[in-house]
Write a protein that holds these residues in place. Sequence first.
Motif, PDB file in Angstrom:
ATOM      1  N   LEU A 192      37.920  -0.515  46.622  1.00  0.00           N
ATOM      2  CA  LEU A 192      39.025  -0.558  45.653  1.00  0.00           C
ATOM      3  C   LEU A 192      38.665  -1.230  44.330  1.00  0.00           C
ATOM      4  CD1 LEU A 192      42.383  -1.156  47.565  1.00  0.00           C
ATOM      5  CD2 LEU A 192      41.993   0.444  45.688  1.00  0.00           C
ATOM      6  N   PRO A 193      38.014  -2.388  44.315  1.00  0.00           N
ATOM      7  CA  PRO A 193      37.721  -3.009  43.015  1.00  0.00           C
ATOM      8  C   PRO A 193      36.914  -2.112  42.082  1.00  0.00           C
ATOM      9  CG  PRO A 193      37.412  -4.595  44.782  1.00  0.00           C
ATOM     10  CD  PRO A 193      37.616  -3.259  45.444  1.00  0.00           C
ATOM     11  N   ALA A 194      35.899  -1.419  42.611  1.00  0.00           N
ATOM     12  CA  ALA A 194      35.087  -0.543  41.770  1.00  0.00           C
ATOM     13  C   ALA A 194      35.882   0.654  41.291  1.00  0.00           C
ATOM     14  CB  ALA A 194      33.847  -0.077  42.540  1.00  0.00           C
TER      15      ALA A 194
ATOM     16  N   HIS B 287      51.874   8.716  52.440  1.00  0.00           N
ATOM     17  CA  HIS B 287      52.656   9.568  53.330  1.00  0.00           C
ATOM     18  C   HIS B 287      52.843  10.927  52.667  1.00  0.00           C
ATOM     19  CE1 HIS B 287      55.814  11.138  55.872  1.00  0.00           C
ATOM     20  NE2 HIS B 287      55.647  10.115  56.696  1.00  0.00           N
ATOM     21  N   PRO B 288      52.470  12.027  53.347  1.00  0.00           N
ATOM     22  CA  PRO B 288      52.494  13.333  52.675  1.00  0.00           C
ATOM     23  C   PRO B 288      53.887  13.848  52.354  1.00  0.00           C
ATOM     24  CG  PRO B 288      51.977  13.596  55.003  1.00  0.00           C
ATOM     25  CD  PRO B 288      51.952  12.120  54.728  1.00  0.00           C
ATOM     26  N   ASP B 289      54.916  13.285  52.984  1.00  0.00           N
ATOM     27  CA  ASP B 289      56.291  13.736  52.725  1.00  0.00           C
ATOM     28  C   ASP B 289      57.043  12.819  51.773  1.00  0.00           C
ATOM     29  OD1 ASP B 289      55.765  15.765  54.499  1.00  0.00           O
ATOM     30  OD2 ASP B 289      56.928  14.901  56.142  1.00  0.00           O
ATOM     31  N   THR B 290      56.921  11.508  51.980  1.00  0.00           N
ATOM     32  CA  THR B 290      57.750  10.554  51.229  1.00  0.00           C
ATOM     33  C   THR B 290      57.055   9.937  50.034  1.00  0.00           C
ATOM     34  OG1 THR B 290      57.066   8.622  52.536  1.00  0.00           O
ATOM     35  CG2 THR B 290      58.903   9.954  53.391  1.00  0.00           C
ATOM     36  N   GLY B 291      55.724   9.943  50.034  1.00  0.00           N
ATOM     37  CA  GLY B 291      54.990   9.261  48.973  1.00  0.00           C
ATOM     38  C   GLY B 291      54.896   7.766  49.168  1.00  0.00           C
ATOM     39  N   GLU B 292      55.276   7.273  50.335  1.00  0.00           N
ATOM     40  CA  GLU B 292      55.157   5.838  50.606  1.00  0.00           C
ATOM     41  C   GLU B 292      53.696   5.481  50.874  1.00  0.00           C
ATOM     42  OE1 GLU B 292      57.694   4.981  53.871  1.00  0.00           O
ATOM     43  OE2 GLU B 292      59.545   5.408  52.771  1.00  0.00           O
ATOM     44  N   ALA B 293      53.306   4.262  50.485  1.00  0.00           N
ATOM     45  CA  ALA B 293      51.938   3.802  50.697  1.00  0.00           C
ATOM     46  C   ALA B 293      51.901   2.299  50.535  1.00  0.00           C
ATOM     47  CB  ALA B 293      50.976   4.461  49.707  1.00  0.00           C
ATOM     48  N   ASP B 294      50.957   1.657  51.230  1.00  0.00           N
ATOM     49  CA  ASP B 294      50.751   0.235  50.989  1.00  0.00           C
ATOM     50  C   ASP B 294      49.591   0.060  50.018  1.00  0.00           C
ATOM     51  OD1 ASP B 294      48.429   0.548  52.471  1.00  0.00           O
ATOM     52  OD2 ASP B 294      49.052  -0.719  54.145  1.00  0.00           O
ATOM     53  N   ALA B 295      49.001  -1.121  49.986  1.00  0.00           N
ATOM     54  CA  ALA B 295      47.991  -1.411  48.965  1.00  0.00           C
ATOM     55  C   ALA B 295      46.641  -0.771  49.256  1.00  0.00           C
ATOM     56  CB  ALA B 295      47.823  -2.925  48.823  1.00  0.00           C
ATOM     57  N   ALA B 296      46.369  -0.411  50.513  1.00  0.00           N
ATOM     58  CA  ALA B 296      45.035   0.088  50.878  1.00  0.00           C
ATOM     59  C   ALA B 296      44.965   1.602  50.745  1.00  0.00           C
ATOM     60  CB  ALA B 296      44.691  -0.347  52.299  1.00  0.00           C
ATOM     61  N   VAL B 297      44.994   2.065  49.503  1.00  0.00           N
ATOM     62  CA  VAL B 297      44.843   3.484  49.179  1.00  0.00           C
ATOM     63  C   VAL B 297      43.939   3.574  47.956  1.00  0.00           C
ATOM     64  CG1 VAL B 297      45.993   5.638  48.539  1.00  0.00           C
ATOM     65  CG2 VAL B 297      47.162   4.020  50.043  1.00  0.00           C
ATOM     66  N   LEU B 298      42.956   4.466  47.999  1.00  0.00           N
ATOM     67  CA  LEU B 298      42.099   4.665  46.829  1.00  0.00           C
ATOM     68  C   LEU B 298      42.820   5.560  45.828  1.00  0.00           C
ATOM     69  CD1 LEU B 298      38.627   5.329  48.516  1.00  0.00           C
ATOM     70  CD2 LEU B 298      39.415   3.222  47.411  1.00  0.00           C
ATOM     71  N   PRO B 299      43.124   5.055  44.631  1.00  0.00           N
ATOM     72  CA  PRO B 299      43.758   5.918  43.634  1.00  0.00           C
ATOM     73  C   PRO B 299      42.787   7.003  43.179  1.00  0.00           C
ATOM     74  CG  PRO B 299      43.226   3.775  42.689  1.00  0.00           C
ATOM     75  CD  PRO B 299      42.926   3.683  44.150  1.00  0.00           C
ATOM     76  N   ALA B 300      43.211   8.236  43.284  1.00  0.00           N
ATOM     77  CA  ALA B 300      42.322   9.357  42.987  1.00  0.00           C
ATOM     78  C   ALA B 300      42.352   9.711  41.515  1.00  0.00           C
ATOM     79  CB  ALA B 300      42.739  10.569  43.820  1.00  0.00           C
ATOM     80  N   ALA B 301      41.203  10.143  41.004  1.00  0.00           N
ATOM     81  CA  ALA B 301      41.178  10.785  39.693  1.00  0.00           C
ATOM     82  C   ALA B 301      41.750  12.190  39.815  1.00  0.00           C
ATOM     83  CB  ALA B 301      39.758  10.828  39.155  1.00  0.00           C
ATOM     84  N   THR B 302      41.438  12.833  40.959  1.00  0.00           N
ATOM     85  CA  THR B 302      41.910  14.191  41.227  1.00  0.00           C
ATOM     86  C   THR B 302      42.228  14.311  42.709  1.00  0.00           C
ATOM     87  OG1 THR B 302      40.445  15.082  39.510  1.00  0.00           O
ATOM     88  CG2 THR B 302      41.355  16.659  41.088  1.00  0.00           C
ATOM     89  N   THR B 303      43.334  14.970  43.015  1.00  0.00           N
ATOM     90  CA  THR B 303      43.638  15.351  44.391  1.00  0.00           C
ATOM     91  C   THR B 303      43.553  16.858  44.490  1.00  0.00           C
ATOM     92  OG1 THR B 303      45.058  13.436  44.837  1.00  0.00           O
ATOM     93  CG2 THR B 303      45.395  15.398  46.207  1.00  0.00           C
ATOM     94  N   VAL B 304      42.687  17.334  45.386  1.00  0.00           N
ATOM     95  CA  VAL B 304      42.562  18.766  45.635  1.00  0.00           C
ATOM     96  C   VAL B 304      43.418  19.069  46.857  1.00  0.00           C
ATOM     97  CG1 VAL B 304      40.986  20.685  46.023  1.00  0.00           C
ATOM     98  CG2 VAL B 304      40.212  18.685  44.756  1.00  0.00           C
ATOM     99  N   THR B 305      44.546  19.730  46.639  1.00  0.00           N
ATOM    100  CA  THR B 305      45.478  19.979  47.738  1.00  0.00           C
ATOM    101  C   THR B 305      45.487  21.470  48.065  1.00  0.00           C
ATOM    102  OG1 THR B 305      47.658  19.294  48.568  1.00  0.00           O
ATOM    103  CG2 THR B 305      47.608  20.328  46.382  1.00  0.00           C
ATOM    104  N   PHE B 306      45.682  21.791  49.332  1.00  0.00           N
ATOM    105  CA  PHE B 306      45.419  23.137  49.821  1.00  0.00           C
ATOM    106  C   PHE B 306      46.702  23.851  50.229  1.00  0.00           C
ATOM    107  CE2 PHE B 306      41.722  20.502  51.215  1.00  0.00           C
ATOM    108  CZ  PHE B 306      40.875  20.912  50.193  1.00  0.00           C
TER     109      PHE B 306
END
Length: 235
Positions: free
Chosen positions: A144-146, A164-183
Motif C-alpha cells: 500500500l505505501p508504494a 464488495h462487488p455489489d455495495t462498494g464497501e471496503a476497509d483499509a486493506a485494498v490496493l487502489p487501482a489505476a485501472t480496473t479491467v472488469t468483464f
Amino acid sequence: MTERTAAYTADAVRAAEAPLLAAGRPLMREAAHALAALVIDELTATRGPVLVLAGSGDNGGDALFAAAEFAASATRVDIVLTRDRVHREGLDAALAAGARIRDASDICAAVADHVLVVDGILGIGASADPRLRGTSRAVVEALLPAVVAGRVRVIAVDVPSGLHPDTGEADAAVLPAATTVTFGAVKAGLVRGRGPELAGGIVLVDLGLEPQLRRVRPAVTAAVPIVRTAPASQP
C-alpha cells in the motif's frame, strides 16, 4: 455529458455468464487475453517487473493466464499465490512463459521494485464479507505505501480485491487501482460506495452478456466514464 452506465450485481453477472459457459465459451481465456493486452500497453510506456497477486478463484486464473501472455513484455514477472489452492492450468501457463513464484514473505520484507501489480486475489465470487485476511492482507498492506505514493501502479482484475462487488464497501486493506479491467458488465460496487475511489479508470471487456442482462434490472446506473473494449482473437 457522461453517459449513464448500467451496473449489475455479482449474482446477475454470474447468471448471465452461465448459458455461455454451458455452451463451452472459454470466458476465462477471453477475459485473460483482454487483460494481457492492457498490461502490455502499460509496459510499452513503462517497462519493468510485474507482480501478479493470484487468488484461488477465477480472478486468479484470469491473472495467471494473462501473465503467460504479457511475460515477454516485462523484465520479470513474479507471482504470489495468496491461497494454497490455485488455478493449476493458469499457473502452469505462466510458469512456462517465464514467470516465477515468489513467497509472500519476500514481497512483504522487500522494497517494492515492481512497476505494476496485477491484483487477482478476489473477484465477484468472494464471500459476503470480502475483506482480505491472512496472506492476502499482509501482502496488500505491505504494498500500500508504494501504491499510494505513486511508485507502483495497480491493475485490478474485475474488481479491486477487498471491495464488495455489489455495495462498494471496503476497509483499509485494498490496493487502489489505476485501472480496473472488469468483464462482461460493470459491477455495482465499482460505481458506488468506495468503488469510485478505489477502481480508478474502468475498462469494460465485452463478453457478449448483453442479451442476458437485458432481462434483469440494473442494480444502479451511474454517470461514470467507461472504456469499452472487446477481446481480440486469441493467439
